[in-house]
Design a protein around this motif. Structure first.
Motif, PDB file in Angstrom:
ATOM      1  N   LEU A  53       2.339  86.426  74.618  1.00  6.46           N
ATOM      2  CA  LEU A  53       1.099  87.258  74.550  1.00  6.46           C
ATOM      3  C   LEU A  53       0.393  87.043  73.502  1.00  6.46           C
ATOM      4  O   LEU A  53      -1.049  86.829  73.467  1.00  6.46           O
ATOM      5  N   SER A  54       0.909  86.753  72.304  1.00  5.63           N
ATOM      6  CA  SER A  54       0.034  86.375  70.983  1.00  5.63           C
ATOM      7  C   SER A  54      -0.444  85.053  71.136  1.00  5.63           C
ATOM      8  O   SER A  54      -1.665  84.766  70.750  1.00  5.63           O
ATOM      9  N   VAL A  55       0.126  83.952  72.067  1.00  5.19           N
ATOM     10  CA  VAL A  55      -0.354  82.740  72.121  1.00  5.19           C
ATOM     11  C   VAL A  55      -1.646  82.736  73.015  1.00  5.19           C
ATOM     12  O   VAL A  55      -2.676  82.056  72.756  1.00  5.19           O
ATOM     13  N   ALA A  56      -1.533  83.540  74.247  1.00  9.68           N
ATOM     14  CA  ALA A  56      -2.545  83.722  75.226  1.00  9.68           C
ATOM     15  C   ALA A  56      -3.782  84.497  74.645  1.00  9.68           C
ATOM     16  O   ALA A  56      -4.985  84.105  74.690  1.00  9.68           O
ATOM     17  N   LEU A  57      -3.485  85.605  73.652  1.00  9.91           N
ATOM     18  CA  LEU A  57      -4.740  86.087  72.894  1.00  9.91           C
ATOM     19  C   LEU A  57      -5.391  85.222  71.908  1.00  9.91           C
ATOM     20  O   LEU A  57      -6.575  85.277  71.774  1.00  9.91           O
ATOM     21  N   VAL A  58      -4.772  84.635  71.157  1.00 13.77           N
ATOM     22  CA  VAL A  58      -5.229  83.895  69.909  1.00 13.77           C
ATOM     23  C   VAL A  58      -5.937  82.311  70.882  1.00 13.77           C
ATOM     24  O   VAL A  58      -7.131  82.018  69.986  1.00 13.77           O
ATOM     25  N   PHE A  59      -5.317  81.814  71.707  1.00 12.48           N
ATOM     26  CA  PHE A  59      -6.098  80.716  72.201  1.00 12.48           C
ATOM     27  C   PHE A  59      -6.724  80.963  73.471  1.00 12.48           C
ATOM     28  O   PHE A  59      -6.675  80.101  74.369  1.00 12.48           O
ATOM     29  N   MET A  60      -7.244  82.013  73.778  1.00 14.60           N
ATOM     30  CA  MET A  60      -7.900  82.335  75.139  1.00 14.60           C
ATOM     31  C   MET A  60      -9.447  81.612  74.735  1.00 14.60           C
ATOM     32  O   MET A  60      -9.859  81.422  73.696  1.00 14.60           O
ATOM     33  N   PRO A  61     -10.196  81.571  75.783  1.00 14.68           N
ATOM     34  CA  PRO A  61     -11.513  80.890  75.903  1.00 14.68           C
ATOM     35  C   PRO A  61     -12.384  81.834  75.003  1.00 14.68           C
ATOM     36  O   PRO A  61     -12.362  83.153  74.827  1.00 14.68           O
ATOM     37  N   ALA A  62     -13.115  81.209  74.084  1.00 12.71           N
ATOM     38  CA  ALA A  62     -14.328  81.772  73.247  1.00 12.71           C
ATOM     39  C   ALA A  62     -13.842  82.756  72.244  1.00 12.71           C
ATOM     40  O   ALA A  62     -14.360  83.289  71.473  1.00 12.71           O
ATOM     41  N   GLN A  63     -12.496  82.310  71.864  1.00 13.52           N
ATOM     42  CA  GLN A  63     -11.880  83.076  70.787  1.00 13.52           C
ATOM     43  C   GLN A  63     -11.798  82.211  69.410  1.00 13.52           C
ATOM     44  O   GLN A  63     -10.940  81.262  69.496  1.00 13.52           O
ATOM     45  N   GLU A  64     -12.700  82.750  68.378  1.00 13.39           N
ATOM     46  CA  GLU A  64     -12.978  81.730  67.371  1.00 13.39           C
ATOM     47  C   GLU A  64     -12.387  82.308  66.150  1.00 13.39           C
ATOM     48  O   GLU A  64     -12.578  81.867  64.896  1.00 13.39           O
ATOM     49  N   LEU A  65     -11.766  83.635  65.973  1.00  7.68           N
ATOM     50  CA  LEU A  65     -11.214  84.068  64.862  1.00  7.68           C
ATOM     51  C   LEU A  65     -10.063  83.348  64.303  1.00  7.68           C
ATOM     52  O   LEU A  65      -9.138  82.835  65.363  1.00  7.68           O
ATOM     53  N   ALA A  68      -6.833  71.333  74.030  1.00  4.42           N
ATOM     54  CA  ALA A  68      -7.443  70.266  74.709  1.00  4.42           C
ATOM     55  C   ALA A  68      -8.499  70.880  75.599  1.00  4.42           C
ATOM     56  O   ALA A  68      -9.563  70.335  76.115  1.00  4.42           O
ATOM     57  N   LEU A  69      -8.355  71.862  76.009  1.00  4.31           N
ATOM     58  CA  LEU A  69      -9.067  72.709  77.158  1.00  4.31           C
ATOM     59  C   LEU A  69     -10.399  72.991  76.264  1.00  4.31           C
ATOM     60  O   LEU A  69     -11.351  73.381  76.983  1.00  4.31           O
ATOM     61  N   GLY A  70     -10.305  73.224  75.051  1.00  5.72           N
ATOM     62  CA  GLY A  70     -11.338  73.783  74.201  1.00  5.72           C
ATOM     63  C   GLY A  70     -11.199  75.032  73.886  1.00  5.72           C
ATOM     64  O   GLY A  70     -12.336  75.980  73.528  1.00  5.72           O
ATOM     65  N   TRP A  71     -10.000  75.713  74.160  1.00  2.15           N
ATOM     66  CA  TRP A  71      -9.943  77.074  73.886  1.00  2.15           C
ATOM     67  C   TRP A  71      -9.260  77.393  72.479  1.00  2.15           C
ATOM     68  O   TRP A  71      -8.618  76.497  72.001  1.00  2.15           O
ATOM     69  N   GLY A  72      -9.699  78.738  71.886  1.00  2.00           N
ATOM     70  CA  GLY A  72      -9.032  79.052  70.756  1.00  2.00           C
ATOM     71  C   GLY A  72      -9.854  78.657  69.510  1.00  2.00           C
ATOM     72  O   GLY A  72     -10.689  78.163  69.527  1.00  2.00           O
TER      73      GLY A  72
END
Length: 286
Positions: free
Chosen positions: A220-232, A270-274
């Motif tokens: 869950l932490s990986v999914a939240l940190v590296f979700m699309p448009a997540q720049e924090l 590589a997908l440009g997420w996170g």
């Protein structure tokens, strides 16, 4: 007068368990036979092709090279003998060179990269095998230090080899290429080789309910940190759950989670997420 004959007490011979010593309970890492070697070579090819295909367009070097860890594991766990080592080396040159060709690189630089990758695996694998009567293991602090030395030595070899290849055959930067390859290959060795050295270890079953909770929290932490448009800048969050695993579970669990974490984050980047997406878009890939 009676004569008393004293028969010396016979010392019972030690059984197999006593002869085995304190290391009897420590599982040994098995050697890799012919079928295992072929399977690893195929895995190296697939991993290398994937890494070449996912590399940044403006960088001739992939951001992460898991094939390096698999190649070092193959050399380290192959059966002893110069003839076997030569066969493994030739196989690594052919497989990694062909993977670069498949990924779209020309034959010249692909051959150079194949030689450099094989040299890296041989150097790092022999460091792991040094002073070991049997296959290398990851049990003591000395084993861990040897793993670090192997990763650094292999990283230096591939950095010099790839840097010279890019400089002479692709008019690229030796320094930038060396820096990128050193980090990507050394990281792969440090992440993947421990799993190869510990996959036969016996898992502790005294915490059966804690592991699923920890794995779910990490995912869950990986999914939240590296979700699309997540720049924090929250990349430290998954590391806390990896520390949880290191403190509570055995080496095999930690090694497997590191492999999964590195693979997932590399793919999401590589997908440009996170949080790294902006850096990648700006061209900062090293």
């Amino acid at each position: 007068m009676a004569t008393t004959v004293t028969t010396p007490a016979r010392t019972p011979s030690p059984g197999p368990a006593a002869l085995a010593g304190p290391a009897a309970g420590v599982p040994t890492t098995p050697r890799v036979g012919l079928r295992g070697s072929l399977l690893l070579l195929v895995s190296i090819y697939v991993a290398a092709v994937t890494s070449v295909a996912m590399r940044p367009e403006d960088n001739p070097v992939a951001g992460w090279w898991p094939a390096a860890g698999l190649a070092v594991a193959l050399v380290a766990l192959s059966r002893p003998g110069l003839d076997r080592l030569l066969l493994v080396t030739v196989g690594l040159v052919a497989v990694t060179g062909l993977a670069n060709v498949t990924g779209g690189r020309d034959w010249g630089i692909s051959a150079a990269f194949g030689v450099a990758n094989a040299a890296e695996a041989v150097v790092a694998g022999l460091v792991l095998r040094a002073r070991h009567e049997g296959p290398p293991a990851l049990v003591t602090l000395h084993d861990f230090v040897r793993l670090i030395v192997a990763a650094v030595a292999g990283g230096v070899v591939i950095a010099l080899g790839a840097g010279l290849a890019v400089l002479t055959l692709a008019d690229g930067s030796l320094v930038e290429t060396a820096r990128s390859t050193f980090s990507s290959h050394s990281a792969a060795i440090l992440v993947l080789v421990p799993l190869a050295l510990t996959w036969r270890a016996r898992a502790h079953r005294d915490r059966p309910g804690e592991l699923p909770i920890q794995v779910t929290a990490l995912a869950l932490s990986v999914a939240l940190v590296f979700m699309p448009a997540q720049e924090l800048a929250l990349t430290f969050v998954p590391l806390t759950f990896l520390v949880w695993a290191a403190l509570r579970f055995d080496v095999r669990v930690v090694a497997a989670e590191l492999v999964a974490f590195a693979t997932a984050t590399t793919y999401l980047n590589a997908l440009g997420w996170g949080p790294f997406a902006a850096e990648i878009d700006a061209g900062h890939t090293t």
